[in-house]
Design a protein around this motif. Sequence first.
Motif, PDB file in Angstrom:
ATOM      1  N   GLY A 185     -11.324   1.803  -5.674  1.00  0.00           N
ATOM      2  CA  GLY A 185     -10.629   1.259  -6.828  1.00  0.00           C
ATOM      3  C   GLY A 185      -9.220   0.789  -6.515  1.00  0.00           C
ATOM      4  N   ARG A 186      -8.815  -0.297  -7.197  1.00  0.00           N
ATOM      5  CA  ARG A 186      -7.472  -0.845  -6.996  1.00  0.00           C
ATOM      6  C   ARG A 186      -6.399   0.125  -7.470  1.00  0.00           C
ATOM      7  N   LEU A 187      -6.558   0.634  -8.671  1.00  0.00           N
ATOM      8  CA  LEU A 187      -5.519   1.484  -9.246  1.00  0.00           C
ATOM      9  C   LEU A 187      -5.357   2.769  -8.454  1.00  0.00           C
ATOM     10  N   PHE A 188      -6.471   3.387  -8.053  1.00  0.00           N
ATOM     11  CA  PHE A 188      -6.402   4.610  -7.265  1.00  0.00           C
ATOM     12  C   PHE A 188      -5.624   4.378  -5.977  1.00  0.00           C
ATOM     13  N   THR A 189      -5.880   3.255  -5.310  1.00  0.00           N
ATOM     14  CA  THR A 189      -5.223   2.972  -4.035  1.00  0.00           C
ATOM     15  C   THR A 189      -3.745   2.675  -4.220  1.00  0.00           C
ATOM     16  N   VAL A 190      -3.400   1.888  -5.244  1.00  0.00           N
ATOM     17  CA  VAL A 190      -1.992   1.587  -5.507  1.00  0.00           C
ATOM     18  C   VAL A 190      -1.235   2.862  -5.868  1.00  0.00           C
ATOM     19  N   ARG A 191      -1.879   3.714  -6.646  1.00  0.00           N
ATOM     20  CA  ARG A 191      -1.245   4.989  -7.032  1.00  0.00           C
ATOM     21  C   ARG A 191      -0.998   5.869  -5.804  1.00  0.00           C
TER      22      ARG A 191
END
Length: 412
Positions: A109-115
């Motif tokens: 996931g994008r959000l998980f990685t950015v977080r």
Amino acid sequence: MEKRGEEEDGPTSEEPKTTIYEEDDASNVHIEEFINQIGFGKFQVTLLAFCGLMWLSEAMELLVLSVLSSAVHCEWRLSVGEQAMIVSVVYLGMTLGSPALGWMADSYGRLFTVRLAALWVCFYGALSALSPNYPTLLVVRGVMGIGLGGLSLIPPYLSEFLPVHIRGKCLVGLQFFWATGSCISALLSMIVMPYLGWRWLLLIVAIPSFVFFICSFRLPESVRFDLLAGNEARAWATLSSIADENKSNLPPRPLQHITVDSAAARGRVFDLFLAPYTRVTILALFLFFIVTMCYYGLPLLTVEVMKLPPGVCLYSSTLSTSPSACSHSCTLLTTTDYLYYFFTLVSEFPAALISLMFIDRIGRRFTIGLEMFCFSVVFCFILICMEADGLLVVVSWPGCLSARQVRRVSST
């Protein structure tokens, strides 16, 4: 829905499946059609602000490198090569982190990685302030660079929520946050360095990453990723939430899907080098390499120019024979130097405005070409033997005004 091509005499082997919208099927609706009909509103403005906060944080971490390397050079009596390594290890970490975290974004996931990248940058950025010696600082800053490589996911993550007609302007608009972070970095250096030193500066610079990490729990996962991962329920909930926040309506047709192999749906990096994308991919990589080298090299050049003795130009023979030319000598930056540095970075604001004016009028390609041409012509003046004041004018007004925007326009 029936599986196409299934044999009647027995079940086929199980393969990983995912869901995706098929654009040429009249009964299906592509995800971009949903986003376009929901439109641009409060949700996108809020998302742009949160993503801009992380973009601001990355700018501060990268722009503080020139000040950090100069300060540590004086404190630990480093050679020029050792000073340069403080900057190089961060970019080496980014080189390793970008593909690794890019793969993670497609898998988890994008959000998980950015977080994760934000927390990573905050932790190792603050930890580097406690470095007792030069080798430790190199290792910790290099590890922090891995997290910085993951922050390149911010523009793709943001773009997946933007309607087509406003996407280019919003992605270029991120540059205002980058410019703000650059200027804050220069002002913090001017205030903190003379009284508290570089350790406190690194601690303060790490704060925006932690703020974004806390705020990121209010953000949704990419709808496109959820659909590709087979999580239709969460994707529909996200679209409904966006529509409610923007006070708009979803398209009346219900979501209908077809099943495809996940590998075919998500694609492979190697596909970018196959026809018909080969030429575009090679040119884009070459352009991005040149622009990145110029873009991140300008702040480092600016700090070195500010150290020039009065009356001496960058190519003067006097400079190489002066006592300050010793590889272990150092010159501390003054308040005036930090102000020069600040005004050099301020040039990004008018640069962003120029890109916003042209990007939808003449297109991405011509905007990039125009800015690269302006940068190339103006930056030739740096070859003229001139003193620090003149060089700083060339670097900032309007030399980097053109170069710094090519990188942002390229990402749109």
